[in-house]
Enzyme design. Structure first.
Site, PDB file in Angstrom:
ATOM      1  N   ARG A   1       0.848  -1.181   0.000  1.00  0.00           N
ATOM      2  CA  ARG A   1       0.000   0.000   0.000  1.00  0.00           C
ATOM      3  C   ARG A   1       0.891   1.241   0.000  1.00  0.00           C
ATOM      4  O   ARG A   1       1.696   1.443   0.905  1.00  0.00           O
ATOM      5  CB  ARG A   1      -0.905   0.012   1.245  1.00  0.00           C
TER       6      ARG A   1
ATOM      7  N   HIS B   1      -3.221  11.112   0.666  1.00  0.00           N
ATOM      8  CA  HIS B   1      -2.624  10.920   1.993  1.00  0.00           C
ATOM      9  C   HIS B   1      -2.015  12.248   2.437  1.00  0.00           C
ATOM     10  O   HIS B   1      -0.808  12.363   2.632  1.00  0.00           O
ATOM     11  CB  HIS B   1      -1.582   9.801   1.945  1.00  0.00           C
TER      12      HIS B   1
ATOM     13  N   GLU C   1      -7.139   8.376   6.654  1.00  0.00           N
ATOM     14  CA  GLU C   1      -7.271   9.022   7.960  1.00  0.00           C
ATOM     15  C   GLU C   1      -7.814  10.444   7.869  1.00  0.00           C
ATOM     16  O   GLU C   1      -7.175  11.419   8.289  1.00  0.00           O
ATOM     17  CB  GLU C   1      -5.930   9.010   8.693  1.00  0.00           C
TER      18      GLU C   1
ATOM     19  N   ASN D   1      -6.935   1.674  10.256  1.00  0.00           N
ATOM     20  CA  ASN D   1      -5.630   2.010  10.829  1.00  0.00           C
ATOM     21  C   ASN D   1      -5.781   2.063  12.342  1.00  0.00           C
ATOM     22  O   ASN D   1      -6.664   2.767  12.853  1.00  0.00           O
ATOM     23  CB  ASN D   1      -5.138   3.371  10.329  1.00  0.00           C
TER      24      ASN D   1
ATOM     25  N   TYR E   1      -3.595   2.342  16.178  1.00  0.00           N
ATOM     26  CA  TYR E   1      -2.368   2.531  16.934  1.00  0.00           C
ATOM     27  C   TYR E   1      -2.576   2.432  18.446  1.00  0.00           C
ATOM     28  O   TYR E   1      -1.853   1.705  19.115  1.00  0.00           O
ATOM     29  CB  TYR E   1      -1.710   3.864  16.561  1.00  0.00           C
TER      30      TYR E   1
ATOM     31  N   GLU F   1      -3.071  -0.032   8.350  1.00  0.00           N
ATOM     32  CA  GLU F   1      -1.888   0.452   9.064  1.00  0.00           C
ATOM     33  C   GLU F   1      -1.906  -0.092  10.485  1.00  0.00           C
ATOM     34  O   GLU F   1      -2.929  -0.025  11.170  1.00  0.00           O
ATOM     35  CB  GLU F   1      -1.843   1.983   9.168  1.00  0.00           C
TER      36      GLU F   1
END
Length: 445
Positions: free
Chosen positions: A73, A109, A154, A279, A281, A352
């Site tokens: 990606r 992005h 995002e 994504n 985290y 991600e």
């Protein structure tokens, strides 16, 4: 023991154009303008050269392919396309396909051309149409070889950090008045899906960041603050796509579009997707603001005074070197939450997931030993496996990131890569985590 995933599960690596390619010679983006301002980027660094992927892509593709990676990606640089550099993506796609790696590009992005920002940026509805034009240019040029596409990355982070706050480009600092930027990015997603489908894209998805939002206590004020933060950062960017509506009247009233126009927009935004990119985290803990309390340093960015919510540290036994809490169970939790919230949830791809550790340069043995990253990835992949067991369809997992890169306002200190990049020489070295990931992929039956 390595985890076993269902047949057909795809392992990948992710990057973004601005963070690796280099921007010298291109029309400027909002990030070039932002980085030129004193005090915005750690150590005053910039992405003029980044890690020179635009000239070293063949070597980078070999590193990606040699790990047995199924998918790569990456993102297109909108300024590069406008600067006549689309041929680079021809070469990159051909190199990936020749190496047996499926290209999965992202249209946007965060590197908005500065001339569009000067015309209003994502506060201007026309920007959504300009992205759709760019999507048309790219799919007509590459659609004979690229079958799988991601529209946006995002949107919540871009809106919060860049439009509501001032920590990322374009640093507008609008607070809740940034909501029109959210709507116009979602509109860009919907328009891009339409363009990609028209030109025969095989699969189309989006990459949204999601995370559990935990109230600091059962106090009604904390519950309300956490609920609002969750709406703004999670559901404002997924409900329109997966439900065809915004999560509350407060959000709907703030986006600046209403009536028949909003209905038409939502029809575009809710277009069918083939996969939903997640994504992840870390989770976030929120409380109602307490007078006189210092909330600085809790998140990567500071929420200013006057907002109706404030972050408090998430309880965690371990943190990355970026200060982010390591909570693998949060990935299972948000996957299950998405499944429960959206009965029509498409197959999910983790687009991600990764961690920054301040890895030491190669030692006398020529290796970069990053055991903490291996532990992180292992734990998060096990969290994905738990979600699959709980009934969530997850079709793939992409590590962020393939290579150490320019980590936005944090500059080059934060290293997320499976491949170490020397800041001075730009020499690439495979970390121990790269070998671990290779072995994990090879062990799948």
């Amino acid at each position: 023991m390595h985890i076993q995933f269902p047949p057909g599960f795809r392992f990948g690596m992710s990057t973004s154009a601005y963070q690796i390619e280099g921007t010298n010679g291109l029309v400027p983006s909002i990030w070039d303008t932002f980085a030129a301002r004193p005090g915005t980027i750690r150590h005053g660094e910039n992405a003029g050269v980044a890690i020179d992927h635009v000239n070293r892509y063949a070597e980078d593709v070999r590193h990606i392919a040699d790990a047995g990676t199924h998918d790569y990606r990456f993102s297109f640089s909108w300024p590069r396309v406008l600067s006549g550099g689309i041929g680079f993506y021809d070469r990159l796609v051909d190199a990936l396909l020749e190496a047996g790696v499926r290209p999965v590009p992202t249209l946007y992005h965060w590197d908005l051309p500065q001339n569009l920002e000067d015309a209003g940026g994502w506060l201007n509805r026309d920007t959504a149409h300009r992205l759709a034009d760019c999507a048309g240019t790219l799919v007509q040029r590459l659609g004979d070889r690229v079958r799988d596409w991601i529209t946006m990355n995002e949107m919540n982070v871009h809106t919060l950090y860049g439009y509501a706050l001032t920590d990322h480009a374009p640093a507008r600092g609008l607070g809740l008045e940034a909501l029109p930027a959210a709507h116009h990015q979602l509109l860009a997603h919907g328009l891009a899906v339409q363009v990609l489908r028209t030109h025969g894209a095989a699969t189309v998805g989006v990459a949204n960041q999601h995370f559990p939002v935990v109230p600091a206590s059962e106090d009604p004020a904390d519950l309300m603050a956490a609920g609002l933060f969750e709406e703004l950062t999670n559901w404002t960017f997924s409900d329109p796509i997966l439900r065809g509506a915004y999560p509350s009247e407060l959000i709907t009233a703030g986006i600046g579009t209403s009536g028949a126009q909003l209905d038409r927009d939502l029809e575009l935004i809710r277009a069918r997707l083939d996969f939903y990119g997640l994504n992840y985290y870390e989770p976030t803990m929120i409380e109602a603001p307490k007078a006189g309390k210092d909330y600085s340093g809790v998140l990567e960015v500071d929420i200013p005074d006057g907002m109706p919510f404030s972050p408090v540290p998430v309880k965690s036994d371990e943190r990355t070197d970026f200060g982010w809490a390591i909570v693998p169970s949060g990935l299972t939790e948000i996957l299950v939450t998405l499944k429960d919230r959206y009965p029509n949830l498409p197959p999910v791809v983790i687009t991600e997931n990764g961690a920054s550790f301040h890895d030491a340069p190669p030692g006398p043995d020529g290796r970069v030993h990053d055991e903490r990253r291996i532990s992180y990835l292992d734990a998060h992949l096990r969290a994905v496996a738990e979600a699959i067991t709980a009934g969530v369809r997850v079709d793939g997992y992409y590590v962020w990131s393939a290579l150490d890169n320019f980590e936005w306002a944090a500059g080059y200190d934060e290293r997320f890569g499976l491949i170490y990049v020397d800041k001075s020489s730009l020499e690439r070295t495979r970390k121990d985590s790269w070998y671990w990931y290779r072995d994990l992929i090879a062990a799948q039956r």
